[in-house]
Design a protein around this motif. Structure first.
Motif, PDB file in Angstrom:
ATOM      1  N   THR A  73       0.818  -1.210   0.000  1.00 47.04           N
ATOM      2  CA  THR A  73       0.000   0.000   0.000  1.00 47.04           C
ATOM      3  C   THR A  73       0.857   1.269   0.000  1.00 47.04           C
ATOM      4  OG1 THR A  73      -0.138  -0.151   2.413  1.00 47.04           O
ATOM      5  CG2 THR A  73      -1.945  -1.104   1.128  1.00 47.04           C
ATOM      6  N   ILE A  74       2.091   1.161   0.504  1.00 53.61           N
ATOM      7  CA  ILE A  74       2.968   2.336   0.508  1.00 53.61           C
ATOM      8  C   ILE A  74       3.338   2.715  -0.910  1.00 53.61           C
ATOM      9  CG2 ILE A  74       5.163   3.258   1.341  1.00 53.61           C
ATOM     10  CD1 ILE A  74       5.005   1.364   3.674  1.00 53.61           C
ATOM     11  N   GLN A  75       3.692   1.702  -1.737  1.00 53.13           N
ATOM     12  CA  GLN A  75       4.017   1.984  -3.134  1.00 53.13           C
ATOM     13  C   GLN A  75       2.804   2.521  -3.886  1.00 53.13           C
ATOM     14  OE1 GLN A  75       6.812   2.024  -4.659  1.00 53.13           O
ATOM     15  NE2 GLN A  75       8.215   1.001  -3.244  1.00 53.13           N
ATOM     16  N   ASP A  76       1.634   1.981  -3.591  1.00 52.63           N
ATOM     17  CA  ASP A  76       0.415   2.488  -4.237  1.00 52.63           C
ATOM     18  C   ASP A  76       0.150   3.937  -3.861  1.00 52.63           C
ATOM     19  OD1 ASP A  76       0.119  -0.024  -5.320  1.00 52.63           O
ATOM     20  OD2 ASP A  76      -1.266  -0.713  -3.748  1.00 52.63           O
ATOM     21  N   TYR A  77       0.421   4.263  -2.623  1.00 54.16           N
ATOM     22  CA  TYR A  77       0.227   5.651  -2.190  1.00 54.16           C
ATOM     23  C   TYR A  77       1.235   6.581  -2.856  1.00 54.16           C
ATOM     24  CZ  TYR A  77       0.083   9.733   0.863  1.00 54.16           C
ATOM     25  OH  TYR A  77       0.000  11.017   1.352  1.00 54.16           O
ATOM     26  N   GLN A 108       0.233   7.609  -6.311  1.00 55.81           N
ATOM     27  CA  GLN A 108      -0.867   8.567  -6.388  1.00 55.81           C
ATOM     28  C   GLN A 108      -0.421   9.997  -6.125  1.00 55.81           C
ATOM     29  OE1 GLN A 108      -3.901   7.232  -3.715  1.00 55.81           O
ATOM     30  NE2 GLN A 108      -4.254   5.305  -4.803  1.00 55.81           N
ATOM     31  N   LEU A 109       0.800  10.177  -5.635  1.00 58.22           N
ATOM     32  CA  LEU A 109       1.284  11.523  -5.366  1.00 58.22           C
ATOM     33  C   LEU A 109       1.569  12.253  -6.675  1.00 58.22           C
ATOM     34  CD1 LEU A 109       3.769  10.830  -2.429  1.00 58.22           C
ATOM     35  CD2 LEU A 109       1.487  11.824  -2.283  1.00 58.22           C
ATOM     36  N   PRO A 110       1.454  13.588  -6.684  1.00 54.48           N
ATOM     37  CA  PRO A 110       1.756  14.343  -7.911  1.00 54.48           C
ATOM     38  C   PRO A 110       3.219  14.216  -8.296  1.00 54.48           C
ATOM     39  CG  PRO A 110       1.419  15.822  -6.047  1.00 54.48           C
ATOM     40  CD  PRO A 110       0.993  14.453  -5.591  1.00 54.48           C
ATOM     41  N   ASP A 111       3.513  14.437  -9.576  1.00 55.52           N
ATOM     42  CA  ASP A 111       4.875  14.278 -10.086  1.00 55.52           C
ATOM     43  C   ASP A 111       5.847  15.286  -9.481  1.00 55.52           C
ATOM     44  OD1 ASP A 111       4.026  12.183 -11.669  1.00 55.52           O
ATOM     45  OD2 ASP A 111       3.568  13.484 -13.387  1.00 55.52           O
ATOM     46  N   ASN A 112       5.359  16.441  -9.099  1.00 54.48           N
ATOM     47  CA  ASN A 112       6.239  17.470  -8.534  1.00 54.48           C
ATOM     48  C   ASN A 112       6.420  17.327  -7.022  1.00 54.48           C
ATOM     49  OD1 ASN A 112       3.637  18.133  -7.855  1.00 54.48           O
ATOM     50  ND2 ASN A 112       3.759  20.278  -8.498  1.00 54.48           N
ATOM     51  N   PHE A 113       5.984  16.205  -6.460  1.00 56.72           N
ATOM     52  CA  PHE A 113       6.163  15.998  -5.026  1.00 56.72           C
ATOM     53  C   PHE A 113       7.650  15.842  -4.715  1.00 56.72           C
ATOM     54  CE2 PHE A 113       6.255  13.541  -1.087  1.00 56.72           C
ATOM     55  CZ  PHE A 113       5.314  14.220  -0.324  1.00 56.72           C
ATOM     56  N   PRO A 114       8.175  16.514  -3.659  1.00 57.53           N
ATOM     57  CA  PRO A 114       9.622  16.459  -3.370  1.00 57.53           C
ATOM     58  C   PRO A 114      10.101  15.046  -3.057  1.00 57.53           C
ATOM     59  CG  PRO A 114       8.573  18.267  -2.175  1.00 57.53           C
ATOM     60  CD  PRO A 114       7.465  17.445  -2.778  1.00 57.53           C
ATOM     61  N   TYR A 115      11.201  14.653  -3.705  1.00 56.14           N
ATOM     62  CA  TYR A 115      11.878  13.371  -3.460  1.00 56.14           C
ATOM     63  C   TYR A 115      10.977  12.173  -3.725  1.00 56.14           C
ATOM     64  CZ  TYR A 115      15.030  16.545  -0.986  1.00 56.14           C
ATOM     65  OH  TYR A 115      15.860  17.589  -0.655  1.00 56.14           O
ATOM     66  N   LYS A 116      10.038  12.321  -4.627  1.00 52.28           N
ATOM     67  CA  LYS A 116       9.145  11.202  -4.914  1.00 52.28           C
ATOM     68  C   LYS A 116       9.906  10.039  -5.557  1.00 52.28           C
ATOM     69  CE  LYS A 116       5.138   9.802  -7.638  1.00 52.28           C
ATOM     70  NZ  LYS A 116       4.077  10.218  -8.596  1.00 52.28           N
ATOM     71  N   GLU A 117      10.745  10.313  -6.526  1.00 52.50           N
ATOM     72  CA  GLU A 117      11.485   9.248  -7.215  1.00 52.50           C
ATOM     73  C   GLU A 117      12.471   8.563  -6.281  1.00 52.50           C
ATOM     74  OE1 GLU A 117      13.293  10.896 -10.632  1.00 52.50           O
ATOM     75  OE2 GLU A 117      11.396  11.385 -11.653  1.00 52.50           O
ATOM     76  N   GLU A 118      13.144   9.340  -5.425  1.00 56.01           N
ATOM     77  CA  GLU A 118      14.109   8.745  -4.489  1.00 56.01           C
ATOM     78  C   GLU A 118      13.407   7.823  -3.498  1.00 56.01           C
ATOM     79  OE1 GLU A 118      13.957  11.791  -5.363  1.00 56.01           O
ATOM     80  OE2 GLU A 118      15.922  12.367  -6.197  1.00 56.01           O
ATOM     81  N   ILE A 119      12.246   8.255  -3.008  1.00 56.07           N
ATOM     82  CA  ILE A 119      11.508   7.424  -2.055  1.00 56.07           C
ATOM     83  C   ILE A 119      10.963   6.173  -2.732  1.00 56.07           C
ATOM     84  CG2 ILE A 119       9.520   7.353  -0.507  1.00 56.07           C
ATOM     85  CD1 ILE A 119       9.878  10.344  -0.072  1.00 56.07           C
ATOM     86  N   ALA A 120      10.455   6.330  -3.957  1.00 51.82           N
ATOM     87  CA  ALA A 120       9.905   5.177  -4.672  1.00 51.82           C
ATOM     88  C   ALA A 120      10.987   4.168  -5.036  1.00 51.82           C
ATOM     89  CB  ALA A 120       9.181   5.648  -5.929  1.00 51.82           C
ATOM     90  N   ALA A 121      12.242   4.612  -5.122  1.00 52.95           N
ATOM     91  CA  ALA A 121      13.329   3.699  -5.473  1.00 52.95           C
ATOM     92  C   ALA A 121      13.725   2.784  -4.323  1.00 52.95           C
ATOM     93  CB  ALA A 121      14.556   4.494  -5.944  1.00 52.95           C
ATOM     94  N   LEU A 122      13.307   3.097  -3.125  1.00 50.98           N
ATOM     95  CA  LEU A 122      13.640   2.252  -1.974  1.00 50.98           C
ATOM     96  C   LEU A 122      12.847   0.952  -2.020  1.00 50.98           C
ATOM     97  CD1 LEU A 122      13.646   4.965   0.854  1.00 50.98           C
ATOM     98  CD2 LEU A 122      15.636   3.977  -0.291  1.00 50.98           C
ATOM     99  N   SER A 123      13.385  -0.059  -1.356  1.00 50.12           N
ATOM    100  CA  SER A 123      12.697  -1.350  -1.305  1.00 50.12           C
ATOM    101  C   SER A 123      11.498  -1.280  -0.373  1.00 50.12           C
ATOM    102  CB  SER A 123      13.661  -2.441  -0.834  1.00 50.12           C
ATOM    103  OG  SER A 123      14.113  -2.166   0.481  1.00 50.12           O
ATOM    104  N   ASN A 124      10.587  -2.255  -0.536  1.00 49.04           N
ATOM    105  CA  ASN A 124       9.397  -2.284   0.301  1.00 49.04           C
ATOM    106  C   ASN A 124       9.736  -2.466   1.776  1.00 49.04           C
ATOM    107  OD1 ASN A 124       7.586  -1.889  -1.781  1.00 49.04           O
ATOM    108  ND2 ASN A 124       7.327  -4.083  -2.183  1.00 49.04           N
ATOM    109  N   VAL A 125      10.739  -3.298   2.054  1.00 46.45           N
ATOM    110  CA  VAL A 125      11.119  -3.542   3.451  1.00 46.45           C
ATOM    111  C   VAL A 125      11.631  -2.263   4.102  1.00 46.45           C
ATOM    112  CG1 VAL A 125      12.636  -4.868   4.963  1.00 46.45           C
ATOM    113  CG2 VAL A 125      11.639  -5.953   2.944  1.00 46.45           C
ATOM    114  N   CYS A 126      12.463  -1.534   3.373  1.00 48.29           N
ATOM    115  CA  CYS A 126      13.007  -0.288   3.911  1.00 48.29           C
ATOM    116  C   CYS A 126      11.896   0.744   4.123  1.00 48.29           C
ATOM    117  CB  CYS A 126      14.070   0.249   2.965  1.00 48.29           C
ATOM    118  SG  CYS A 126      14.923   1.719   3.579  1.00 48.29           S
ATOM    119  N   LEU A 127      10.984   0.830   3.171  1.00 48.50           N
ATOM    120  CA  LEU A 127       9.875   1.763   3.311  1.00 48.50           C
ATOM    121  C   LEU A 127       8.994   1.411   4.502  1.00 48.50           C
ATOM    122  CD1 LEU A 127       8.757   2.323  -0.404  1.00 48.50           C
ATOM    123  CD2 LEU A 127       9.808   3.991   1.122  1.00 48.50           C
TER     124      LEU A 127
END
Length: 208
Positions: free
Chosen positions: A126-130, A133-152
């Motif tokens: 559900t974290i990845q799904d959330y 849904q965030l806008p593309d201009n959200f700060p550090y969105k790509e860096e956060i999405a690149a983390l593994s599910n366990v780390c998130l």
């Protein structure tokens, strides 16, 4: 034997102030936050063209908040202001019953946050799904999405755990304030009864 409730009972909070003062400060702080939220919602309702976010802006097929949801959120904010005002008044005037609604809200809020933490453990995707849904201009969105599910999951659980610990401490402060106000009221009643009994005994003289 000392009961667990008496073992954790304390009349001080935040290492410096009384639980009654802490409850008053907490009630005023919650009132200010909800007043600001209510002001923002009422402003958005009065000028929907300026504050309404569309689905195109969020890359989502739903609007963030329509007028009905804003009205519901405004009613909830108004109710929260009332509940926090009751707690502040109850702590200031030593009315224990006025503190109970705010204490029940704290328990309900703590339970909701606990359910969020449990749902993250059960459904970590559900974290990845959330994040998607965030806008593309959200700060550090790509860096956060690149983390593994366990780390998130660990990061989110650590963050929620800190929030739950802080909320549990605030719940304990309000509960101790309720016990203090209740005990003070019982002591005043006992003192009143004792004083009246003493006065009656002095006025009444047994027959000789």
């Amino acid at each position: 034997m000392i009961s667990p409730w008496d073992r954790w009972y304390s009349t001080s909070c935040c290492l410096c102030c009384h639980v009654r003062t802490g409850t008053i400060i907490l009630g005023v702080w919650y009132m200010l936050i909800n007043a600001v939220v209510l002001l923002i919602l009422l402003t958005a309702l009065s000028d929907p063209e300026q504050y309404h976010l569309t689905s195109a802006e969020l890359a989502n097929d739903l609007d963030v908040m329509d007028d009905a949801n804003m009205c519901i959120a405004s009613a909830i904010s108004l109710l929260m202001i009332l509940i926090c005002g009751m707690a502040t008044y109850g702590a200031y005037k030593l009315r224990a019953a006025w503190i109970i609604p705010f204490f029940c809200y704290q328990i309900f809020d703590f339970a909701l946050n606990t359910l969020v933490a449990v749902s993250i453990v059960v459904y970590p995707n559900t974290i990845q799904d959330y994040l998607q849904q965030l806008p593309d201009n959200f700060p550090y969105k790509e860096e956060i999405a690149a983390l593994s599910n366990v780390c998130l999951v660990l990061i989110v659980l650590l963050f929620i755990g800190c929030i739950l610990s802080f909320k549990a401490y605030l719940i304990a402060c309000v509960w101790n304030c309720y016990r203090y106000v209740t005990g003070r009221g019982s002591s005043e009643i006992l003192l009143y009864v004792t004083t009246n009994d003493t006065t009656v005994s002095h006025l009444w003289r047994p027959p000789v």
